[in-house]
Design a protein around this motif. Structure first.
Motif, PDB file in Angstrom:
ATOM      1  N   GLN A 155      14.332  35.849  28.119  1.00 26.30           N
ATOM      2  CA  GLN A 155      14.457  36.669  29.328  1.00 26.30           C
ATOM      3  C   GLN A 155      15.707  36.282  30.109  1.00 26.30           C
ATOM      4  O   GLN A 155      16.445  37.151  30.585  1.00 26.30           O
TER       5      GLN A 155
ATOM      6  N   ALA B 136      16.909  42.644  38.764  1.00 23.48           N
ATOM      7  CA  ALA B 136      15.886  43.636  39.123  1.00 23.48           C
ATOM      8  C   ALA B 136      16.458  44.862  39.798  1.00 23.48           C
ATOM      9  O   ALA B 136      15.709  45.730  40.252  1.00 23.48           O
TER      10      ALA B 136
ATOM     11  N   ARG C  37      10.362  37.450  41.031  1.00 24.71           N
ATOM     12  CA  ARG C  37       9.411  36.912  42.018  1.00 24.71           C
ATOM     13  C   ARG C  37       9.017  35.469  41.725  1.00 24.71           C
ATOM     14  O   ARG C  37       8.407  34.812  42.564  1.00 24.71           O
ATOM     15  N   HIS C  38       9.332  34.966  40.561  1.00 23.26           N
ATOM     16  CA  HIS C  38       8.951  33.606  40.170  1.00 23.26           C
ATOM     17  C   HIS C  38      10.069  32.615  40.476  1.00 23.26           C
ATOM     18  O   HIS C  38      11.220  32.854  40.114  1.00 23.26           O
TER      19      HIS C  38
ATOM     20  N   ARG D 130       3.035  29.041  34.622  1.00 18.24           N
ATOM     21  CA  ARG D 130       2.607  30.059  33.663  1.00 18.24           C
ATOM     22  C   ARG D 130       2.716  29.551  32.225  1.00 18.24           C
ATOM     23  O   ARG D 130       1.896  29.895  31.375  1.00 18.24           O
TER      24      ARG D 130
ATOM     25  N   MET E 100       8.298  39.735  30.797  1.00 14.82           N
ATOM     26  CA  MET E 100       7.999  40.218  32.141  1.00 14.82           C
ATOM     27  C   MET E 100       8.914  41.375  32.487  1.00 14.82           C
ATOM     28  O   MET E 100      10.012  41.499  31.928  1.00 14.82           O
ATOM     29  N   SER E 101       8.497  42.187  33.431  1.00 16.52           N
ATOM     30  CA  SER E 101       9.432  43.122  34.045  1.00 16.52           C
ATOM     31  C   SER E 101      10.437  42.315  34.855  1.00 16.52           C
ATOM     32  O   SER E 101      10.174  41.158  35.224  1.00 16.52           O
ATOM     33  N   TRP E 102      11.586  42.909  35.158  1.00 14.75           N
ATOM     34  CA  TRP E 102      12.589  42.160  35.920  1.00 14.75           C
ATOM     35  C   TRP E 102      12.116  41.869  37.340  1.00 14.75           C
ATOM     36  O   TRP E 102      12.421  40.810  37.897  1.00 14.75           O
ATOM     37  N   ASP E 103      11.363  42.774  37.921  1.00 17.45           N
ATOM     38  CA  ASP E 103      10.861  42.512  39.267  1.00 17.45           C
ATOM     39  C   ASP E 103       9.878  41.344  39.257  1.00 17.45           C
ATOM     40  O   ASP E 103       9.902  40.479  40.142  1.00 17.45           O
ATOM     41  N   GLU E 104       9.020  41.306  38.244  1.00 15.98           N
ATOM     42  CA  GLU E 104       8.086  40.184  38.118  1.00 15.98           C
ATOM     43  C   GLU E 104       8.849  38.881  37.891  1.00 15.98           C
ATOM     44  O   GLU E 104       8.531  37.849  38.500  1.00 15.98           O
ATOM     45  N   TRP E 105       9.831  38.924  37.022  1.00 13.58           N
ATOM     46  CA  TRP E 105      10.657  37.734  36.759  1.00 13.58           C
ATOM     47  C   TRP E 105      11.294  37.211  38.047  1.00 13.58           C
ATOM     48  O   TRP E 105      11.253  36.011  38.339  1.00 13.58           O
TER      49      TRP E 105
END
Length: 490
Positions: free
Chosen positions: A35, A489, A12-13, A21, A5-10
């Motif tokens: 990650q 992020a 957000r979880h 997921r 994942m991108s860090w921003d996506e990471w």
């Protein structure tokens, strides 16, 4: 390195979302571990929150017995370097004395954590033996706050607090003997529940009867993750001295409903202790939000003999830590703590408390009983007490007066100073009642500030239910939707 994942996506979880997921086949536990390990490498040079990453478990999440069918499905997790043991792994307790100490067996809770599907990928920092509330000894490590690295994280769950706040993992291990889950949660902007006595086992090396005040838990960024952790990991091991709390429905279901109208006491004038005005203002803001949510809120002080309660708590800390240090010395064939290996205040605590009599411990236990009954009577009239998480703002790194590297010659004066900062957390441990730090406030210097909800014995679910109601009212934006400056992020 290619990450899932991108860090921003990471970022957000939360843990629940990551696990979902995995169950959908969109990502694997090994990818999550990689990650998180990359996140630790990215932020730890600024934070010094990681003692060790278990690279073998990052490569093979099933190596140590993690159950991928558990609720967390392989979500990465750091274990505080104190408390539950991991077979074959180092546990050094923030101490030069314990360097190279390797556990011979898993503790009961470590097994529950792995059964819950949490992949323990490393160790997070803690002050020596967890005695004080910051991992801030330049001879060992100095763990820094990701919101402003000039400030401490608090402790003793220092590293876990920083790692969760900085987005490395959405959940990590913490312990609490007087605020060590809640204080770093409050100063790092995390959610931190100290559950009731009789929720998490400390077997096989102790019990809720022998441990008295210390309890296990976690740091998270969402209420549902905390609820899921409690649901999955609670329960006693064979041979417990006392029954363990049960709940008629899982907390993960309970928190989906708002609580009824609650009687909430705003409180900070506890005996000799008062919160700083800026922190009282944050408490008042929280009270106004709860009023808007339909609760009855007013100022009230628990009818507790606070001086007697803190005296009993002090006696407990001195005698417990003295015996802890003595037991560790026996393992190494030592008669007294070596000055070059044990921090100054811990040596003084050992010397002051090692000769305590049964009569002194009995007086302490009677003090615990009196205070517990006093809190119990108060909760006949009130559902929740709301307090600031601490009475003073977060200190800068290098503030030594409350650390075990302090050169205060008086053990009693050192503890009195400790209570002057951390006035509102330790008596929950004394009484065995739950306390929950929620990241609702902000300090003048920009760091987060936790508001603590305290409930009656066994009312952990009610506190989580209230926190979930607040979380929904804030649209999930704890910390006013801000992220710290040191973050994966960023």
């Amino acid at each position: 390195m290619n990450l899932a994942m991108s860090w921003d996506e990471w970022a957000r979880h939360d843990a629940t979302a990551l696990a979902e997921r995995v169950r959908k086949g969109e990502v694997t536990p090994a990818e999550l571990a990689a990650q998180a390990a990359a996140g630790a490498a990215k932020v730890d040079p600024a934070l010094s929150a990681v003692v060790e990453v278990f690279q073998d478990v990052v490569a093979d999440p099933l190596k140590d017995g993690m159950d991928p069918a558990g609720v967390f499905a392989g979500v990465p997790y750091f274990m505080k370097d104190l408390g539950p043991t991991l077979k074959g792994r180092l546990q050094e307790m923030g101490s030069k004395l314990m360097r190279g100490n390797r556990a011979t067996a898993d503790s009961f809770l470590a097994g529950r954590i792995r059964k819950a599907g949490l992949n323990i990928i490393g160790r997070s920092t803690t002050p020596e033996f967890g005695t004080c509330s910051s991992a801030d000894n330049p001879e060992v490590y100095v763990t820094r706050n990701p919101w402003n690295t000039g400030y401490t994280t608090g402790g003793s769950s220092a590293g876990s607090g920083a790692l969760v706040a900085a987005g490395v993992t959405p959940i990590s291990h913490a312990t609490d003997g007087g605020g060590s889950i809640r204080i770093p949660a409050g100063w790092n902007g995390n959610i931190g529940l100290k559950p009731s006595r009789g929720v998490f086992s400390v077997a096989p090396y102790g019990s809720d009867l022998t441990g008295v005040v210390s309890i296990q838990g976690c740091h998270t960024r969402t209420v549902r993750d905390t609820a899921a952790f409690v649901d999955a990991c609670r329960g006693g091991a064979p041979g417990e001295f006392m029954p363990y709390w049960t709940t008629p429905e899982p907390y993960t279901q309970l928190i989906k409903r708002d609580p009824g109208k609650l009687r909430i006491a705003l409180s900070h004038e506890w005996g000799d202790y008062r919160a700083a005005p800026e922190l009282v203002a944050e408490l008042e803001k929280a009270g106004r939000l709860l009023e808007r949510l339909g609760h009855h809120v007013e100022w009230a002080v628990p009818r507790v003999d606070f001086r007697a309660a803190f005296a009993a708590q002090t006696a407990c800390y001195i005698t417990n830590f003295a015996q802890t240090i003595a037991a560790l010395m026996r393992q190494k064939g030592l008669e007294k703590p070596p000055a070059e290996l044990v921090e100054r205040m811990n040596r003084r605590i050992w010397e002051f408390g090692i000769g305590a009599s049964y009569s002194e411990r009995t007086a302490m236990q009677l003090g615990f009983n009196t205070a517990s009954r006093e809190f119990g009577a108060f909760f006949e009239e009130w559902d929740v007490i709301l307090t600031p998480i601490t009475a003073k703002p977060t200190p800068t790194v290098g503030t030594t007066e409350y650390l075990t590297i302090a050169d205060n010659p008086s053990v009693l004066d050192w503890f009195a100073n400790l209570w002057g900062i951390f006035a509102y957390t330790p008596l929950c441990n004394l009484a065995g009642i739950p306390g929950l730090s929620m990241p609702m406030g902000e300090q003048a210097h920009g760091l987060p500030f936790g508001i603590q909800a305290i409930g009656a014995q066994g009312q952990d679910g009610l506190l989580l239910q209230l926190a979930a109601q607040i979380e929904r009212a804030l649209d999930g934006k704890w910390n006013h939707g801000r992220r710290p400056g040191v973050h994966v992020a960023a």
